[in-house]
Design a protein around this motif. Sequence first.
Motif, PDB file in Angstrom:
ATOM      1  N   LEU A 169       0.822  -1.211   0.000  1.00  0.00           N
ATOM      2  CA  LEU A 169       0.000   0.000   0.000  1.00  0.00           C
ATOM      3  C   LEU A 169       0.856   1.260   0.000  1.00  0.00           C
ATOM      4  N   ILE A 170       2.099   1.137   0.465  1.00  0.00           N
ATOM      5  CA  ILE A 170       2.937   2.319   0.680  1.00  0.00           C
ATOM      6  C   ILE A 170       4.053   2.369  -0.360  1.00  0.00           C
ATOM      7  N   GLU A 171       4.004   3.397  -1.158  1.00  0.00           N
ATOM      8  CA  GLU A 171       5.008   3.557  -2.217  1.00  0.00           C
ATOM      9  C   GLU A 171       6.270   4.228  -1.703  1.00  0.00           C
ATOM     10  N   GLN A 172       6.093   5.267  -0.911  1.00  0.00           N
ATOM     11  CA  GLN A 172       7.227   5.988  -0.341  1.00  0.00           C
ATOM     12  C   GLN A 172       6.850   6.462   1.066  1.00  0.00           C
ATOM     13  N   LEU A 185       5.311  11.040   6.728  1.00  0.00           N
ATOM     14  CA  LEU A 185       4.657  11.441   5.483  1.00  0.00           C
ATOM     15  C   LEU A 185       4.633  10.200   4.596  1.00  0.00           C
ATOM     16  N   VAL A 186       3.459   9.836   4.100  1.00  0.00           N
ATOM     17  CA  VAL A 186       3.297   8.575   3.384  1.00  0.00           C
ATOM     18  C   VAL A 186       2.707   8.813   1.997  1.00  0.00           C
ATOM     19  N   VAL A 187       3.378   8.299   0.970  1.00  0.00           N
ATOM     20  CA  VAL A 187       2.857   8.313  -0.396  1.00  0.00           C
ATOM     21  C   VAL A 187       2.238   6.943  -0.664  1.00  0.00           C
ATOM     22  N   LEU A 188       0.956   6.930  -0.980  1.00  0.00           N
ATOM     23  CA  LEU A 188       0.236   5.672  -1.189  1.00  0.00           C
ATOM     24  C   LEU A 188       0.342   5.198  -2.631  1.00  0.00           C
ATOM     25  N   GLU A 189       0.368   3.882  -2.802  1.00  0.00           N
ATOM     26  CA  GLU A 189       0.329   3.280  -4.143  1.00  0.00           C
ATOM     27  C   GLU A 189      -1.133   3.301  -4.604  1.00  0.00           C
ATOM     28  N   ARG A 190      -1.373   3.888  -5.789  1.00  0.00           N
ATOM     29  CA  ARG A 190      -2.735   4.239  -6.211  1.00  0.00           C
ATOM     30  C   ARG A 190      -3.679   3.044  -6.287  1.00  0.00           C
ATOM     31  N   GLU A 191      -3.261   1.948  -6.887  1.00  0.00           N
ATOM     32  CA  GLU A 191      -4.163   0.810  -7.059  1.00  0.00           C
ATOM     33  C   GLU A 191      -4.544   0.193  -5.713  1.00  0.00           C
ATOM     34  N   HIS A 192      -3.584   0.020  -4.852  1.00  0.00           N
ATOM     35  CA  HIS A 192      -3.888  -0.541  -3.535  1.00  0.00           C
ATOM     36  C   HIS A 192      -4.737   0.431  -2.709  1.00  0.00           C
ATOM     37  N   TRP A 193      -4.463   1.699  -2.886  1.00  0.00           N
ATOM     38  CA  TRP A 193      -5.265   2.700  -2.171  1.00  0.00           C
ATOM     39  C   TRP A 193      -6.726   2.643  -2.620  1.00  0.00           C
ATOM     40  N   ALA A 194      -6.952   2.438  -3.914  1.00  0.00           N
ATOM     41  CA  ALA A 194      -8.324   2.364  -4.424  1.00  0.00           C
ATOM     42  C   ALA A 194      -9.090   1.228  -3.742  1.00  0.00           C
ATOM     43  N   LYS A 195      -8.423   0.090  -3.537  1.00  0.00           N
ATOM     44  CA  LYS A 195      -9.077  -1.044  -2.876  1.00  0.00           C
ATOM     45  C   LYS A 195      -9.351  -0.747  -1.394  1.00  0.00           C
ATOM     46  N   GLU A 196      -8.348  -0.197  -0.726  1.00  0.00           N
ATOM     47  CA  GLU A 196      -8.517   0.097   0.702  1.00  0.00           C
ATOM     48  C   GLU A 196      -9.574   1.175   0.917  1.00  0.00           C
ATOM     49  N   ALA A 197      -9.572   2.189   0.054  1.00  0.00           N
ATOM     50  CA  ALA A 197     -10.552   3.272   0.179  1.00  0.00           C
ATOM     51  C   ALA A 197     -11.965   2.738   0.007  1.00  0.00           C
ATOM     52  N   ALA A 198     -12.135   1.841  -0.979  1.00  0.00           N
ATOM     53  CA  ALA A 198     -13.465   1.258  -1.204  1.00  0.00           C
ATOM     54  C   ALA A 198     -13.939   0.505   0.035  1.00  0.00           C
ATOM     55  N   GLY A 199     -13.026  -0.209   0.686  1.00  0.00           N
ATOM     56  CA  GLY A 199     -13.381  -0.941   1.890  1.00  0.00           C
ATOM     57  C   GLY A 199     -13.790  -0.037   3.036  1.00  0.00           C
ATOM     58  N   LEU A 200     -13.307   1.211   3.005  1.00  0.00           N
ATOM     59  CA  LEU A 200     -13.662   2.180   4.041  1.00  0.00           C
ATOM     60  C   LEU A 200     -14.833   3.062   3.632  1.00  0.00           C
ATOM     61  N   GLY A 201     -15.372   2.775   2.420  1.00  0.00           N
ATOM     62  CA  GLY A 201     -16.491   3.588   1.934  1.00  0.00           C
ATOM     63  C   GLY A 201     -16.065   4.974   1.494  1.00  0.00           C
ATOM     64  N   GLN A 214      -5.751   5.978  10.418  1.00  0.00           N
ATOM     65  CA  GLN A 214      -5.573   4.939  11.431  1.00  0.00           C
ATOM     66  C   GLN A 214      -5.250   3.592  10.797  1.00  0.00           C
ATOM     67  N   MET A 215      -5.875   3.336   9.648  1.00  0.00           N
ATOM     68  CA  MET A 215      -5.592   2.090   8.931  1.00  0.00           C
ATOM     69  C   MET A 215      -4.126   2.027   8.512  1.00  0.00           C
ATOM     70  N   VAL A 216      -3.612   3.139   8.006  1.00  0.00           N
ATOM     71  CA  VAL A 216      -2.207   3.182   7.590  1.00  0.00           C
ATOM     72  C   VAL A 216      -1.289   3.060   8.811  1.00  0.00           C
ATOM     73  N   CYS A 217      -1.637   3.722   9.898  1.00  0.00           N
ATOM     74  CA  CYS A 217      -0.834   3.620  11.134  1.00  0.00           C
ATOM     75  C   CYS A 217      -0.748   2.171  11.610  1.00  0.00           C
ATOM     76  N   GLU A 218      -1.849   1.456  11.532  1.00  0.00           N
ATOM     77  CA  GLU A 218      -1.873   0.065  11.982  1.00  0.00           C
ATOM     78  C   GLU A 218      -0.993  -0.804  11.093  1.00  0.00           C
ATOM     79  N   ARG A 219      -1.015  -0.548   9.793  1.00  0.00           N
ATOM     80  CA  ARG A 219      -0.172  -1.330   8.878  1.00  0.00           C
ATOM     81  C   ARG A 219       1.314  -1.033   9.123  1.00  0.00           C
ATOM     82  N   ILE A 220       1.606   0.218   9.396  1.00  0.00           N
ATOM     83  CA  ILE A 220       2.987   0.587   9.704  1.00  0.00           C
ATOM     84  C   ILE A 220       3.447  -0.111  10.987  1.00  0.00           C
TER      85      ILE A 220
END
Length: 599
Positions: free
Chosen positions: A488-491, A505-521, A537-543
């Motif tokens: 999910l994290i590109e940089q 500071l987190v740069v998200l990978e677009r395709e994975h972000w699209a899936k995660e965003a959909a899951g969060l509505g 919070q989702m990104v913090c937990e993955r980190i």
Amino acid sequence: MQKGTLDIISPDTAVNLHGLFRERVSRTPKAIAYRYFDQAAQRWLELSWEQAYAEIEKIQAALQREEGLKAGDRVAVMLRNCPQWVMFEQAALGLGLVVVPLYTNDRAENVAYVLQDAGVKILLVEGQETLDILAPIAAQLRNLIRLVTVQDADGGDTYPHQQSLRQWQQAEEAGAAGALALAEPRPDDLATIVYTSGTTGRPKGVMLSHRNILSNAHSALPKFPIYREDLFLSFLPLSHMLERTLGYYIPVMCGATVAFARSVQDLAEDLLTQRPTILISVPRIYERVYNKIMAGLEEKPPLARKLFHATVEAGWRRFQGGSGGLAWPLLKRLVADKVMAKLGGRLRLAICGGAPISLDVAKTFLGLGLNLIQGYGLTETSPMVSGNPIDDNDPTSVGIPFEGVEVRIGENDELLVRGELVMQGYWNNPEATREVIDEDGWLHTGDKARIENHHIYITGRLKDIIVLSNGEKVPPADMEMAIALDPLIEQVLVIGEGRPYLTALVVLEREHWAKEAAGLGLDPDDPASLQNEAARQMVCERIKQSLRDFPGYAVIRAVALRLEPWSIDNETLTPTLKLRRQVIIEQNAELIEQLYSGH
């Protein structure tokens, strides 16, 4: 209190750290060595030097009876600051044992690594609460000869070799015969292994000898005279060499009293009840007091705010050698003295180390009349390299090298240090030792510096090591590498220099972000979705999961999300695709401030 009785024990007289304590007992047996708060009695109690030493001998009797324990073996302490910390260490040092300090808030898996790497045979902890925290590594703790708790605790089947300190002493005293056989360590014998944050995700064990520590403690005293009548308030962890050398060994060397604070949370009250003359701290504590003062001023009328700032400015002029003006005596009585009274009213020296302190914070306290001294050091230098003398205090510098400490500027403006303060090396890591100590004995600090008028000015770091406001050193590159393994994290860029905690500071990978965003509505193409708290919070937990194998310092408390990657074109990447850390921080300064304003 400006003057008192000088009674300094020299390294030659002491020979070793236990000899230092014995000599202090011989010189001032009835004087008060330690104050501590007894939870059961709900009051402060005192121990004289001879009373403390009587307890040390009991622990030595217990240690001496342990089968197979010999000079050079390692024992560990995992306690909050208290007399037992000192007593256990002194008992061990007198038998030639090597002490390994552990942080009470460290992760269990990190404790396990240190215990195994150092080959620790006895571990002293506080009580049942600590046993519960260490439960995940219980199987590894069974390799110890003995697990000792200060408080009564029930180790049960989990810790069959566990005994309380009282039970342990009584059992061993009953079986002990004859006088204690002290080892009398030589000056160059190993005294302690202090594990410090490494750059590979694992801490490195800094080996310090009796000579390292004794000479370092003694070298500071010509610039900072400490008297028998002084009272230290100890609250920084004794597992940190800043507190251990300045707040433990130096008081023994000079005969001063140490009061062990109950906790950082109780610090304000302990300052009022104990009224210390000397305080050792990291910038974060002064920043908290400063922030509290500033917040309080916002609620006061304009005249009160104007009066406060006028007092600081007048005091600052006095500090710089000028005059505070005719109004200074009144301003001091109305403002400065009242602030100093909240610190106990007797502080003659406040030492700040571990990380740089903001000039605004330093100016405020110096203007209010506090002798705030900034110093510099490393665990690898026992730890003190330099400090600002009271009569030559430049708060933008880290001071003048102490006696016997050689410094020079090497390649790339790196600060190099040489002298008896430099460690023996890293435990079981000769390669890492060779990387920092050259063949001429110069320790390469990794800090960029300049030297002017004998003062050292730190200007940056050769490697991007983050120093938090509590003094903890964090290598961000290894953390960033681990975090970026998440698809999910590109940089990612870890932030925290001079701050109380880490953010990113987190740069998200677009395709994975699209899936995660959909899951969060959420709409992945809506920039507002990146501000969504659930997404953060989702990104913090993955980190957190990515950093699960790192030591306890590696906790990211908040993140800022973005989709636009850092690149060579926008000048945030080098041609070799390395992050331009400072450029990114400057470009995102406002966003970074927001990450800290909400916590």
